[in-house]
Design a protein around this motif. Structure first.
Motif: not given
Lengths: 781, 205
Positions: A695-696, B113-116, B118-120, B122-123
């Motif tokens: 995951x990115x 977690x994954x998808x949005x 995780x990517x958006x 995370x912080x």
């Protein structure tokens, strides 16, 4: 001789159009009845596709069609291999696995497209994406390069025995023997990680199949419009002349737009033909973080052997290269790394071995630098370590090893990214480095300023990093130059343009040949109807390869103009000159005829064109070098590190470039500025963080930091010109020169700034956090 | 992501245990919960409507109990999927009787977690989720206090759970100091925490 335009600081022809918002970008294309597409993308990095149910989504008002892999039937085919493995390399292993239009059986990276919705608006299309029920069975992901090669690792491609995508070994001389004679052998592990290209404009495509004219027009943010046209025609069973690909103005390419065919490039034209409707897809930024290619993940185990006087006896590099889920771009990046690991140094013994690894991450294809920054980082880091161990000044150890000017052309006896022998065609390296040292005031800084600043408690360091850049590779480009009845010149070339100033630098080449002003030359790039032979804009080759093709075509046109004018003015050719849009007798300036009038005479409405001649004042010509021209440069920097926050401030930044003949210093400096900005990102800000599931974790500009105006230093650019012997203009590329040495330079300058700390930087990208961690690791050891 | 922490309830362990076994109470403490029910032995399913700011979406989750020690602790795994991405987690919860009508809850979990999300997100997730756990548990504690008080007075006491808006506002207050730079992060924080809370609470059943 006519007025000189080459080498002049001429403002850009295209800027008024761009700066007033009048330039056409893909998203500006609006066609009546146009539909909009959105892609359903996988949240998982590695998962088996069990089922897709689109029935609910199909019922949403405004949805025109939904396609899955199954719906594509026999048209579902993986993308073509862009670059095959080098035929000349011995014992090369290469498993070609290419990206697919839509996932059929297995998801191989997060963000891979599973289905496409075509609807009346993008809003409806995105809403319909939410209606699709997709059942995915998550699988363990391959993320780490070393673990990916271990026995028992999950497989990215089930039909392969391991995740090894490719293996290539190259050697020059005999490293082992050289090492046995060495006074000093240094071994290190160097790790480089991924970043994004982050072009201002994301990707986009509009395809319009017109059923009545049986013609497909595609607007595409590609760096390679001609291969896209040819490939699309082949895939859709059309003649190449039924397909027109236009790469209009593009807000930055940086390599990922050279990748072809992206899934969207496979799907959108197909869907347009299927529905006989124009369809637009514009990538959003979050898609860009997943679906647009990335670069730089490599792990190197390197070894350098030196004599006690600092001469490099040999270099050995065994490394892993992350290619992501597929490998359409072949070995281009690792070959570039191999070819740059020796830098501009006279290395007689070299052994390099790469294993390319499939991972469950976004595809890797060249991003500005394209393997070169990794190579330069390795050799420059090793020389910095050697300089400390041997007690030889870092400038001196480099000077002792630089290839001397009388050694060119210098053959390295390995092959380069174009499978041609790696030959450095020309160069005079030390004066470039010397000029950078002078410009930054190296001696004075080291002897006076730095000790003074250190006494004041400041952590200020200096770095200096030379580098080579292989540029301008084949196979060829072409151009057509035409004198129009208005007296203006039109030029068409096959490569696309993404902000490089082609409309000006190419115009300068033509203007100088045919004696018109630069603004009277109209350049068309990237429209296959205008010119349909060529490959694309990559490898810092536009100015070299297309530039020389344009030069060749304009030279022929010049000859045609002079021959016709000679007849009309009844004066021998060698007494004529071309200036101010006129052909005139040099000694009798008022005895002249305009180029426009000559163009009309050359294309008569009555009478006869002589057999064996052609109408018009027009010529088409091609240029293809045997191998690439290699540029050289040196960057130098003074930076200050805040010991509390690890934030850095760049005090001075100097670059000196030798890219052969400079066409336009203004444009060249712009290329350097942009490149340095990207390099600073690579060195200290930009890193894509993937977790252990692929995951990115930072797919937005809130978390993925690119340098902004406040992080950018004032960049001082110096030039030295050593003409390339490989082409008439004497040019070498410079598109990636700004980026290549920056990580190496940062590492050196930061170590120099934190002089009282035990610190050896062996990784990139860094960040303030990471630097803090490294210092603590050193302390705790 | 690792989640761990503790919380002291103002009620005896038996009360806490009983209360968190009641899906209706849980659903009201967890604004946006559309359904929460037992599908078979030790297996639950639930749907939570996430509706904050411009983002709306339903998160569906399943939960399986692996190990249970009544009324003290249990371990279980859960997963949730929805428009903003997915969450998978394993958690462990313990209830410790502290005497004097106090019960200490300790919880620890590992969440992927994954998808949005995780990517958006995370912080923000770490900070926001901690605040939301505190706030969610505090809401639950109010319900427990109301129940304990009702028994003491021997009459019905009305317990009014917070609305989605009130809950979000309370979380924002908890995070004090403007750690949330934008309201748009709430939706994803809530989505994550929703699933985490379901895991935590159902744990104790």
């Amino acid at each position: 001789m006519t007025k000189k335009f080459i080498g002049k600081r001429i403002v850009r022809n295209e800027d008024p159009q761009l700066l007033t918002g009048q330039a056409l970008f893909v998203d500006d294309v609006k066609i009546p009845g146009m539909l909009h597409a959105a892609f359903l993308r996988s949240d998982y990095a590695h998962a088996r596709l069990l089922s897709i149910d689109v029935s609910k989504a199909r019922q949403r008002p405004g949805v025109v069609a939904i396609f899955t892999a199954e719906d594509m039937g026999n048209d579902w085919q993986p993308g073509p291999p862009l670059v095959s493995p080098p035929p000349t390399a011995k014992d090369v292993i290469f498993h070609s696995r290419r990206q697919v239009p839509l996932v059929k059986d297995k998801v191989r990276h997060a963000g891979e497209a599973i289905a496409v919705v075509v609807a009346e608006s993008r809003y409806i299309a995105e809403d319909a994406i939410e209606d699709i029920l997709v059942e995915l069975e998550p699988l363990e992901a391959v993320v780490d390069l070393e673990k990916g090669l271990e026995a028992g690792s999950p497989l990215v491609h089930d039909d392969l025995e391991s995740n090894l995508a490719a293996h290539l070994f190259q050697k020059k001389g005999d490293y082992e023997t050289a090492r046995d004679k060495a006074d000093l052998v240094i071994k290190r592990r160097i790790v480089l990680d991924r970043g994004a290209a982050s072009a201002m404009e994301n990707r986009g495509i509009v395809a319009n199949w017109d059923a009545k004219s049986q013609h497909l027009t595609i607007w595409d943010t590609t760096q390679a419009p001609i291969p896209i046209r040819n490939g699309t025609a082949a895939r859709l069973g059309l003649s190449e002349h039924q397909v027109r690909v236009i790469a209009p103005f593009i807000g930055g390419g940086f390599g990922p737009k050279m990748m072809m065919f992206y899934a969207e490039e496979l799907v959108i034209p197909w869907a347009s033909k299927k529905l006989s409707r124009p369809i637009k897809w514009i990538e959003d930024r979050r898609e860009n973080f997943y679906a647009t290619t990335q670069e730089r993940g490599q792990i190197h185990d390197v070894e350098i052997a030196l004599s006690e006087d600092g001469h490099i006896l040999g270099l050995k590099d065994v490394f892993l290269h992350d290619t992501g889920a597929y490998d359409p771009y072949g070995l281009t990046i690792p070959l570039n790394t191999q070819c740059h690991a020796m830098g501009g140094y006279d290395v007689k013994n070299f052994a390099t071995e790469v294993s390319v690894v499939f991972t469950n991450k976004t595809l890797v294809t060249p991003v500005r630098g394209a393997g070169r920054p990794q190579g330069i980082f390795i050799i420059e880091r090793l020389l910095d370590i050697a300089s400390k161990k041997l007690g030889i000044d870092r400038v001196e150890i480099r000077k002792r090893n630089l290839i001397p000017p009388d050694a060119f052309p210098y053959e390295h006896k390995i092959i380069d990214q174009a499978f041609a022998p790696l030959i450095l065609d020309s160069g005079n390296y030390w004066p470039v480095m010397e000029k950078a040292l002078e410009m930054i005031g190296y001696d004075k800084f080291v002897e006076e300023e730095q000790p003074r600043l250190r006494k004041e408690g400041k952590y200020v360091g200096i770095g200096i990093a030379p580098f080579i850049e292989s540029t301008g590779v084949g196979p060829y480009e072409g151009a057509r130059v035409t004198v129009e009845a208005s007296g203006k010149i039109s030029v068409a070339t096959g490569i696309g343009t993404q902000g490089q100033g082609h409309f000006t630098s190419f115009a300068q080449i033509v203007a100088e040949q045919v004696g018109v002003d630069v603004e009277d030359v109209r350049i068309v790039t990237g429209d296959t109807t205008e010119f349909h032979w060529g490959t694309g804009t990559f490898a810092s080759r536009g100015a070299v390869v297309a530039g020389n093709a344009i030069h060749a075509a304009s030279s022929i046109v010049r000859k045609k103009i002079l021959e016709l004018a000679s007849k009309v003015l009844e004066t021998p050719v060698d007494e004529l000159e071309l200036e101010d849009g006129l052909a005139r007798v040099a000694d009798i300036p008022n005895k002249s005829i305009s180029l426009g009038e000559l163009a009309v005479l050359a294309n008569p409405l009555r009478g006869a064109v002589q057999p064996g001649t052609e109408p018009g004042l027009e010529a088409t010509a091609y240029f293809g070098p045997n191998y690439g021209a290699t540029a050289f440069g040196t960057h130098a920097m003074i930076l200050e590190v805040d010991p509390e926050t690890m934030m850095i401030k760049i005090k001075r930044y100097v670059t000196v470039e030798d890219c052969g003949t400079v066409l336009n210093p203004l444009i060249l400096e712009g290329q350097i500025h942009g490149g340095v900005s990207m390099g600073i990102g690579n060195a200290y800000y930009e890193k894509l963080h993937f977790d252990e599931n692929g995951q990115l974790l930072n797919a937005s500009f809130a978390d993925y930091l690119i340098p902004s105006a406040t992080e950018m230093p004032r960049i001082e650019v110096g030039h030295i010109e050593t003409r390339s012997s490989l082409n008439e203009l004497g040019t070498k590329g410079v598109g990636e020169a700004g980026t290549i040495p920056v990580p190496a330079l940062f590492a050196q300058a930061i170590e120099n700034a934190l002089y009282n700390q035990k610190l050896e930087i062996l990784e990139m990208p860094l960040s303030p956090n990471r630097l803090f961690e490294l210092l603590n690791e050193e302390k705790s050891q | 992501m690792k989640i761990e922490g503790e919380y002291t309830f103002d009620g005896p362990r038996e009360d806490v245990w009983k209360l968190v076994r009641d899906p209706e109470v849980l659903a009201t403490c967890l604004p946006g919960t559309q359904s929460l029910h037992l599908v078979r032995e030790n297996e639950y399913e639930g749907e939570v409507n996430v509706h904050i700011g411009p983002i709306a979406g339903v998160f569906s989750g399943q939960l399986v109990k692996l190990w249970l020690l009544i009324p003290e602790s249990c371990t279980l795994t859960g997963e949730g999927k929805g428009k903003p991405g997915f969450v998978n987690g394993t958690g462990n919860v313990r209830l410790l009787d502290q005497g004097d009508n106090k019960t200490l809850m300790t919880y620890a979990g590992e969440v992927q977690i994954g998808g949005r999300l995780a990517s958006v997100g995370q912080r923000m997730i770490d900070t926001v989720s901690k605040s939301m756990i505190r706030q969610g548990l505090s809401t639950l504690n109010d319900a427990i206090k109301a129940r304990v008080a009702a028994r003491a007075d021997a009459k019905e006491v009305e317990y009014t759970p917070p609305s989605e808006t009130e809950f979000a506002a309370a979380v924002a207050k908890d995070m004090a100091g403007g750690l949330l730079s934008s309201k748009r992060f709430w939706w994803l924080a809530l989505a994550v925490i929703t699933v985490i809370l379901v895991v935590v609470w159902l744990n104790v059943r």
